[in-house]
Scaffold this motif. Structure first.
Motif, PDB file in Angstrom:
ATOM      1  N   PRO A 222       1.425  -1.300  -0.479  1.00  0.00           N
ATOM      2  CA  PRO A 222       0.039  -0.193   0.347  1.00  0.00           C
ATOM      3  C   PRO A 222       0.501   1.389   0.191  1.00  0.00           C
ATOM      4  O   PRO A 222       1.994   1.960   0.944  1.00  0.00           O
ATOM      5  N   TRP A 223      -0.109   2.530  -1.055  1.00  0.00           N
ATOM      6  CA  TRP A 223       0.855   3.281  -0.651  1.00  0.00           C
ATOM      7  C   TRP A 223      -0.186   4.985   0.445  1.00  0.00           C
ATOM      8  O   TRP A 223      -0.165   6.074   0.618  1.00  0.00           O
ATOM      9  N   PHE A 224      -0.579   3.710   1.511  1.00  0.00           N
ATOM     10  CA  PHE A 224      -1.212   4.401   2.664  1.00  0.00           C
ATOM     11  C   PHE A 224      -0.113   4.578   4.361  1.00  0.00           C
ATOM     12  O   PHE A 224       0.303   3.245   3.894  1.00  0.00           O
ATOM     13  N   ILE A 231      -2.722   7.661  10.363  1.00  0.00           N
ATOM     14  CA  ILE A 231      -3.146   6.640   9.070  1.00  0.00           C
ATOM     15  C   ILE A 231      -4.320   6.432   7.819  1.00  0.00           C
ATOM     16  O   ILE A 231      -4.919   7.796   8.182  1.00  0.00           O
ATOM     17  N   PHE A 232      -4.784   6.582   6.576  1.00  0.00           N
ATOM     18  CA  PHE A 232      -5.428   6.747   5.822  1.00  0.00           C
ATOM     19  C   PHE A 232      -4.938   7.255   4.586  1.00  0.00           C
ATOM     20  O   PHE A 232      -5.789   8.262   4.422  1.00  0.00           O
ATOM     21  N   HIS A 233      -3.385   8.142   5.046  1.00  0.00           N
ATOM     22  CA  HIS A 233      -3.110   9.081   4.469  1.00  0.00           C
ATOM     23  C   HIS A 233      -1.766   8.643   3.356  1.00  0.00           C
ATOM     24  O   HIS A 233      -1.556   7.532   3.812  1.00  0.00           O
ATOM     25  N   PRO A 234      -1.874   9.289   2.947  1.00  0.00           N
ATOM     26  CA  PRO A 234      -0.687   8.568   1.416  1.00  0.00           C
ATOM     27  C   PRO A 234       0.930   9.121   2.502  1.00  0.00           C
ATOM     28  O   PRO A 234       0.992   9.617   2.836  1.00  0.00           O
ATOM     29  N   ASN A 235       1.732   7.828   2.108  1.00  0.00           N
ATOM     30  CA  ASN A 235       2.882   7.677   3.134  1.00  0.00           C
ATOM     31  C   ASN A 235       3.523   8.427   1.560  1.00  0.00           C
ATOM     32  O   ASN A 235       3.513   8.832   0.950  1.00  0.00           O
ATOM     33  N   VAL A 236       5.073   7.842   2.024  1.00  0.00           N
ATOM     34  CA  VAL A 236       6.125   8.557   0.416  1.00  0.00           C
ATOM     35  C   VAL A 236       5.827   8.140  -0.514  1.00  0.00           C
ATOM     36  O   VAL A 236       5.722   9.542  -1.587  1.00  0.00           O
ATOM     37  N   LEU A 237       5.939   7.742  -0.872  1.00  0.00           N
ATOM     38  CA  LEU A 237       5.309   7.324  -2.150  1.00  0.00           C
ATOM     39  C   LEU A 237       4.215   6.989  -2.253  1.00  0.00           C
ATOM     40  O   LEU A 237       4.073   7.390  -4.005  1.00  0.00           O
ATOM     41  N   GLY A 238       3.069   7.450  -1.933  1.00  0.00           N
ATOM     42  CA  GLY A 238       2.433   8.276  -2.161  1.00  0.00           C
ATOM     43  C   GLY A 238       1.858   9.169  -2.604  1.00  0.00           C
ATOM     44  O   GLY A 238       1.248  10.172  -3.574  1.00  0.00           O
ATOM     45  N   ASN A 239       2.161  10.256  -1.855  1.00  0.00           N
ATOM     46  CA  ASN A 239       3.152  11.781  -2.104  1.00  0.00           C
ATOM     47  C   ASN A 239       3.637  11.710  -3.038  1.00  0.00           C
ATOM     48  O   ASN A 239       3.463  12.766  -4.249  1.00  0.00           O
TER      49      ASN A 239
END
Length: 257
Positions: A222-224, A231-239
Motif C-alpha cells: 500500500p501507498w497509505f 493513518i489512511f494518508h499517503p505515505n512517501v510513495l503515495g505523495n
C-alpha cells in the motif's frame, strides 16, 4: 539514524522518478501567457493530503508541494495547506496567499467537509456493516452542498489570480472495491464536476485524478500509512504519486489557454 538515512534514500529515489515524468515547463507554458514567470510561482492550498500529514499545519519533506518545489521549473512561494482544512478554511484562511504574481495553484480539499476520515474508520473495519452503509448515506446527502462550496472556493481562487493555472486533485481511493470505494469515487466525481463548472466560466482550472492502482490499503504494497496519527494518508510513495500526477498535468497546461 538508520531510519533517517533510509528515508533520505527513498526521497532521493522519489525525486528521480518525479523528474523522469519529463516536466519541462519551458515548453509547457504558452508564449502568449504574459503573467507566467520562470520558474512558476507556486502556492499550495488544501488539507492534510497536501500537507503530507494529519495532525497540524506543518509540512512533511515528502508532501507533494515540497516534492514539486524540488523541480527547477517550480518555485513554491507559499504552502498554507493544513490538516483538517475544509472549503471554509481555504476561503477564510488560505486564499489570501494567492495573488496576481502567482502562476500555479494546487488545491486538495473537500474530504473534511464530509468527514471522510470518519467514514474510512467505520467502513475499513467492516465495509458490509449497517454502520458503514449509514455513514455513506449520510455523506451522499451532503454532496450537493459540497459541490456548491467547492465551486465557490475555486472561483475565488481564480479571481485572486486570474492568470494562474489551478490544478485540483482528487483523493486516491483507500480500497480497490466495495462500498467505501464507491463513496470515495462519488467524492471525486463531485470535485471534478465543480472543477468543470468553474472551467466553463473561463477559469484556467483542471482536475487531476490520482489513483494508487495496485497500491490501495487492501493491497500487499500500500501507498497509505496504515497505523499511527497519519493513518489512511499517503505515505512517501503515495505523495510521490500525487506529485507525479500533478507534473503530468503541468505538461498539458497549454491546453488551458
Amino acid at each position: 539514524m538508520r531510519i533517517s538515512r533510509a528515508r533520505s534514500r527513498l526521497l532521493t529515489v522519489a525525486l528521480a522518478a518525479l523528474a523522469a515524468v519529463g516536466l519541462s515547463m519551458g515548453t509547457a507554458v504558452p508564449a502568449s501567457a504574459s503573467t507566467w514567470h520562470d520558474p512558476l510561482r507556486y502556492v499550495a492550498l488544501g488539507d492534510s493530503y497536501a500537507a503530507g500529514q494529519a495532525t497540524d499545519c506543518t509540512h512533511t519533506a515528502s508532501s507533494y508541494p515540497l516534492l514539486l518545489d524540488k523541480l527547477p521549473s517550480v518555485k513554491l512561494v507559499s504552502d498554507v495547506s493544513c490538516a483538517g482544512a475544509t472549503t471554509g478554511t481555504v476561503i477564510a484562511g488560505q486564499i489570501s496567499a494567492v495573488n496576481r504574481s502567482v502562476s500555479l495553484v494546487t488545491v486538495t480539499v473537500g474530504a473534511n467537509d464530509l468527514d471522510v476520515a470518519g467514514l474510512q474508520a467505520v467502513c475499513a473495519a467492516n465495509p458490509a456493516s449497517a454502520a458503514c452503509a449509514a455513514a455513506i448515506q449520510a455523506r451522499q446527502a451532503q454532496l450537493p452542498a459540497l459541490y456548491a462550496n467547492l465551486a465557490a472556493t475555486y472561483s475565488l481562487i481564480a479571481a485572486a489570480s486570474p492568470g494562474a493555472t489551478i490544478l485540483v486533485t482528487g483523493y486516491a481511493p483507500l480500497v480497490s472495491t466495495g462500498p467505501l470505494y464507491t463513496a470515495e469515487q462519488a467524492l471525486n466525481s463531485t470535485i471534478q464536476g465543480a472543477v468543470t463548472s468553474v472551467a466553463a466560466a473561463g477559469a484556467h482550472i483542471r482536475y487531476v485524478a490520482v489513483a494508487f492502482t495496485g497500491h490501495t490499503a487492501d493491497s500487499p504494497y500500500p501507498w497509505f500509512v496504515l497505523s499511527g496519527p497519519n493513518i489512511f494518508h499517503p505515505n512517501v510513495l503515495g505523495n510521490l504519486a500525487y506529485a507525479a500526477a500533478i507534473a503530468r498535468s503541468l505538461l498539458a497546461v497549454g491546453a488551458l489557454r
